[in-house]
Scaffold this motif. Structure first.
Motif, PDB file in Angstrom:
ATOM      1  N   TRP A 128     -42.579  -3.236  -2.981  1.00 16.42           N
ATOM      2  CA  TRP A 128     -41.362  -4.063  -2.946  1.00 16.42           C
ATOM      3  C   TRP A 128     -40.987  -4.446  -4.365  1.00 16.42           C
ATOM      4  CZ3 TRP A 128     -38.631  -5.449   1.484  1.00 16.42           C
ATOM      5  CH2 TRP A 128     -37.578  -6.348   1.301  1.00 16.42           C
ATOM      6  N   GLN A 129     -39.751  -4.247  -4.720  1.00 16.34           N
ATOM      7  CA  GLN A 129     -39.236  -4.723  -6.001  1.00 16.34           C
ATOM      8  C   GLN A 129     -38.330  -5.913  -5.719  1.00 16.34           C
ATOM      9  OE1 GLN A 129     -37.422  -1.061  -7.396  1.00 16.34           O
ATOM     10  NE2 GLN A 129     -39.110  -0.685  -8.816  1.00 16.34           N
ATOM     11  N   GLY A 130     -38.620  -7.028  -6.326  1.00 15.69           N
ATOM     12  CA  GLY A 130     -37.817  -8.225  -6.098  1.00 15.69           C
ATOM     13  C   GLY A 130     -38.636  -9.453  -5.804  1.00 15.69           C
ATOM     14  N   GLY A 131     -39.953  -9.296  -5.693  1.00 20.05           N
ATOM     15  CA  GLY A 131     -40.798 -10.452  -5.433  1.00 20.05           C
ATOM     16  C   GLY A 131     -40.715 -11.499  -6.533  1.00 20.05           C
ATOM     17  N   SER A 132     -40.509 -11.040  -7.768  1.00 12.30           N
ATOM     18  CA  SER A 132     -40.362 -11.973  -8.895  1.00 12.30           C
ATOM     19  C   SER A 132     -38.896 -12.212  -9.252  1.00 12.30           C
ATOM     20  CB  SER A 132     -41.107 -11.433 -10.118  1.00 12.30           C
ATOM     21  OG  SER A 132     -40.595 -10.169 -10.500  1.00 12.30           O
ATOM     22  N   THR A 183     -29.191  -7.435  -5.083  1.00 10.28           N
ATOM     23  CA  THR A 183     -29.208  -5.974  -5.194  1.00 10.28           C
ATOM     24  C   THR A 183     -30.621  -5.422  -5.147  1.00 10.28           C
ATOM     25  OG1 THR A 183     -27.161  -6.008  -6.487  1.00 10.28           O
ATOM     26  CG2 THR A 183     -28.497  -4.009  -6.595  1.00 10.28           C
ATOM     27  N   VAL A 184     -31.517  -5.993  -5.925  1.00 13.81           N
ATOM     28  CA  VAL A 184     -32.885  -5.494  -6.003  1.00 13.81           C
ATOM     29  C   VAL A 184     -33.596  -5.639  -4.660  1.00 13.81           C
ATOM     30  CG1 VAL A 184     -35.151  -5.859  -7.053  1.00 13.81           C
ATOM     31  CG2 VAL A 184     -33.111  -5.868  -8.483  1.00 13.81           C
ATOM     32  N   ASN A 185     -33.465  -6.793  -4.039  1.00 17.14           N
ATOM     33  CA  ASN A 185     -34.179  -7.036  -2.785  1.00 17.14           C
ATOM     34  C   ASN A 185     -33.610  -6.228  -1.624  1.00 17.14           C
ATOM     35  OD1 ASN A 185     -36.356  -9.248  -3.080  1.00 17.14           O
ATOM     36  ND2 ASN A 185     -34.654 -10.046  -4.290  1.00 17.14           N
ATOM     37  N   GLN A 186     -32.300  -6.086  -1.560  1.00 17.67           N
ATOM     38  CA  GLN A 186     -31.721  -5.268  -0.490  1.00 17.67           C
ATOM     39  C   GLN A 186     -32.046  -3.788  -0.690  1.00 17.67           C
ATOM     40  OE1 GLN A 186     -30.409  -6.095   2.402  1.00 17.67           O
ATOM     41  NE2 GLN A 186     -30.778  -8.248   1.901  1.00 17.67           N
ATOM     42  N   SER A 187     -32.185  -3.364  -1.933  1.00 15.42           N
ATOM     43  CA  SER A 187     -32.592  -1.985  -2.196  1.00 15.42           C
ATOM     44  C   SER A 187     -34.007  -1.742  -1.663  1.00 15.42           C
ATOM     45  CB  SER A 187     -32.543  -1.693  -3.699  1.00 15.42           C
ATOM     46  OG  SER A 187     -33.047  -0.400  -3.977  1.00 15.42           O
ATOM     47  N   SER A 225     -35.386  -3.328   0.777  1.00 14.43           N
ATOM     48  CA  SER A 225     -35.276  -3.325   2.231  1.00 14.43           C
ATOM     49  C   SER A 225     -34.821  -1.956   2.735  1.00 14.43           C
ATOM     50  CB  SER A 225     -34.275  -4.403   2.678  1.00 14.43           C
ATOM     51  OG  SER A 225     -34.152  -4.432   4.076  1.00 14.43           O
ATOM     52  N   PHE A 226     -33.834  -1.389   2.069  1.00 20.77           N
ATOM     53  CA  PHE A 226     -33.340  -0.060   2.454  1.00 20.77           C
ATOM     54  C   PHE A 226     -34.434   0.996   2.309  1.00 20.77           C
ATOM     55  CE2 PHE A 226     -31.458   4.011   1.109  1.00 20.77           C
ATOM     56  CZ  PHE A 226     -30.733   4.312   2.247  1.00 20.77           C
ATOM     57  N   GLN A 227     -35.210   0.919   1.236  1.00 18.84           N
ATOM     58  CA  GLN A 227     -36.250   1.914   0.993  1.00 18.84           C
ATOM     59  C   GLN A 227     -37.383   1.817   2.015  1.00 18.84           C
ATOM     60  OE1 GLN A 227     -35.894   4.454  -0.914  1.00 18.84           O
ATOM     61  NE2 GLN A 227     -33.947   3.691  -1.707  1.00 18.84           N
ATOM     62  N   ALA A 228     -37.543   0.646   2.642  1.00 20.22           N
ATOM     63  CA  ALA A 228     -38.543   0.527   3.704  1.00 20.22           C
ATOM     64  C   ALA A 228     -38.196   1.447   4.868  1.00 20.22           C
ATOM     65  CB  ALA A 228     -38.644  -0.922   4.178  1.00 20.22           C
ATOM     66  N   LEU A 229     -36.911   1.650   5.104  1.00 23.24           N
ATOM     67  CA  LEU A 229     -36.494   2.585   6.152  1.00 23.24           C
ATOM     68  C   LEU A 229     -36.844   4.017   5.764  1.00 23.24           C
ATOM     69  CD1 LEU A 229     -32.991   1.101   7.061  1.00 23.24           C
ATOM     70  CD2 LEU A 229     -35.185   0.692   8.170  1.00 23.24           C
ATOM     71  N   GLY A 234     -36.390 -13.669   0.683  1.00 21.11           N
ATOM     72  CA  GLY A 234     -36.732 -14.003   2.056  1.00 21.11           C
ATOM     73  C   GLY A 234     -35.777 -13.383   3.060  1.00 21.11           C
ATOM     74  N   ILE A 235     -34.484 -13.389   2.741  1.00 22.50           N
ATOM     75  CA  ILE A 235     -33.484 -12.785   3.625  1.00 22.50           C
ATOM     76  C   ILE A 235     -33.735 -11.286   3.755  1.00 22.50           C
ATOM     77  CG2 ILE A 235     -31.027 -12.226   3.850  1.00 22.50           C
ATOM     78  CD1 ILE A 235     -30.486 -14.941   2.410  1.00 22.50           C
ATOM     79  N   ALA A 236     -33.990 -10.624   2.633  1.00 20.80           N
ATOM     80  CA  ALA A 236     -34.227  -9.178   2.653  1.00 20.80           C
ATOM     81  C   ALA A 236     -35.495  -8.826   3.420  1.00 20.80           C
ATOM     82  CB  ALA A 236     -34.303  -8.642   1.223  1.00 20.80           C
ATOM     83  N   LYS A 237     -36.538  -9.632   3.250  1.00 19.38           N
ATOM     84  CA  LYS A 237     -37.782  -9.381   3.988  1.00 19.38           C
ATOM     85  C   LYS A 237     -37.559  -9.521   5.493  1.00 19.38           C
ATOM     86  CE  LYS A 237     -41.427  -8.535   1.282  1.00 19.38           C
ATOM     87  NZ  LYS A 237     -42.366  -7.417   1.515  1.00 19.38           N
ATOM     88  N   LEU A 238     -36.853 -10.576   5.899  1.00 18.99           N
ATOM     89  CA  LEU A 238     -36.594 -10.784   7.319  1.00 18.99           C
ATOM     90  C   LEU A 238     -35.729  -9.651   7.879  1.00 18.99           C
ATOM     91  CD1 LEU A 238     -36.899 -12.587   9.809  1.00 18.99           C
ATOM     92  CD2 LEU A 238     -34.866 -13.860   9.039  1.00 18.99           C
ATOM     93  N   ASN A 239     -34.683  -9.259   7.125  1.00 12.07           N
ATOM     94  CA  ASN A 239     -33.844  -8.136   7.549  1.00 12.07           C
ATOM     95  C   ASN A 239     -34.672  -6.866   7.725  1.00 12.07           C
ATOM     96  OD1 ASN A 239     -31.552  -9.691   7.563  1.00 12.07           O
ATOM     97  ND2 ASN A 239     -30.791  -8.986   5.582  1.00 12.07           N
ATOM     98  N   THR A 240     -35.634  -6.684   6.820  1.00  8.06           N
ATOM     99  CA  THR A 240     -36.467  -5.485   6.873  1.00  8.06           C
ATOM    100  C   THR A 240     -37.298  -5.451   8.143  1.00  8.06           C
ATOM    101  OG1 THR A 240     -36.586  -5.492   4.458  1.00  8.06           O
ATOM    102  CG2 THR A 240     -38.185  -4.123   5.624  1.00  8.06           C
ATOM    103  N   TYR A 241     -37.837  -6.599   8.518  1.00  3.55           N
ATOM    104  CA  TYR A 241     -38.608  -6.660   9.769  1.00  3.55           C
ATOM    105  C   TYR A 241     -37.754  -6.204  10.950  1.00  3.55           C
ATOM    106  CZ  TYR A 241     -40.263  -8.756  14.100  1.00  3.55           C
ATOM    107  OH  TYR A 241     -40.618  -8.956  15.408  1.00  3.55           O
TER     108      TYR A 241
END
Length: 303
Positions: A74-78, A84-88, A90-94, A137-144
């Protein structure tokens, strides 16, 4: 068992590699070719390594077959406010779960965060309503939710493990515990908050054990929350830390100052994962922090 794992350069990944090798299972890790933390993983014998950037997961098909994909990259934890970074990520998790299916994996396990809940004064469990207030947090939840929906259409079992607060060897240097340990060993000044809120530290070895148990358990859910369940005040942890560092805790902790900000209170109920797979933590904080300080001192002496 043949494992494929991403995001291994942190403390959870480091512990997970050691446990998998100890079991005698096969292991291939995906490393970001630009990461400055790869060297620790590259020196571990008997593992396969693939260098693939998170943004390139959909462009680099692997030619091997695996049984389990544990995805932690995950890129975006820091960069918790960076949309942009966190949603990217999330997308890559797919793309990662597609990779899992294409390499024959029967299970896809990914790691979430307490940030999915946002600030709360409630006991955190699988039924608590999530109300994230950061892009991370939003991106992580969306990813789930995205992974859950996608997995229902794929021949793969999906599980999401929400971790409250991990610590252990090879943790990032800017974590609160590592920052205090490193600065104290360099005699550099530091100051903590009043530390009156609840916290929940869980050793990376215990989290790695849970991931392993999830990987070979037959009947598991798509969501688990994991923590120590001790429900301690952060100041209690700091007292143990100060004792091991031989520091005066009164010089570490700030005086109580009024604030309008809602503090993050981490109190966990991980009964579900305990009951489902027979997991329970085995390393208490005092033992874990003592060993971590010892390892940091040992590494410093070798420099």
């Amino acid at each position: 068992m043949n494992y494929l794992i991403s995001g291994v350069t942190g403390c959870i990944g480091y512990s997970l590699i050691k446990k998998i090798l100890k079991r005698g299972d096969s292991l291939c890790v995906i490393l970001n070719p630009k990461s400055k933390r790869n060297s620790v993983i590259e020196t571990i014998p008997n593992i396969g390594i693939k260098y693939i950037s998170l943004s390139d997961y959909g462009k680099n098909p692997l030619r091997q077959n695996f049984d389990i994909f544990i995805h932690m990259a995950w890129q975006g934890g820091s960069q918790r406010s960076d949309f942009t970074v966190n949603q990217s990520s999330s997308f890559q998790a797919l793309k990662a779960i597609e990779m899992a299916v294409n390499t024959g994996c029967k299970k896809f396990i990914s790691v979430g965060s307490q940030a999915e809940y946002g600030p709360t004064d409630q006991i955190i469990n699988e039924k608590l309503l999530c109300n994230p207030n950061t892009e991370f947090g939003i991106a992580k939840l969306n990813t789930y939710f995205r992974l859950k929906a996608v997995s229902e259409k794929l021949p793969i079992k999906f599980t999401w493990l929400r971790v409250l607060s991990a610590y252990g060897p090879n943790d990032r240097s800017n974590s609160m515990l590592m920052n205090v340990i490193n600065k104290s060993q360099k005699d550099e000044p530091f100051k903590l908050s009043n530390c009156l809120h609840h916290w929940d530290f869980l050793h990376a070895d215990d989290i790695a054990d849970a991931l392993l148990r999830l990987s070979y358990a037959d009947k598991i859910s798509d969501l688990y929350v994991i923590g120590s369940d001790e429900q301690k005040i952060l100041r209690d942890y700091i007292l143990d830390l100060a004792s091991e560092l031989k520091l005066d805790p009164r010089k570490m902790i700030s005086k109580l100052e009024p604030t309008n900000a809602q503090p993050l209170n981490l109190r966990c109920d991980s009964a579900k994962i305990r009951n489902d797979i027979g997991w329970h933590p085995t390393i208490n904080f005092k033992e874990g922090i003592k060993n971590l300080i010892h390892l940091q001192k040992k590494d410093k002496d070798h420099l």
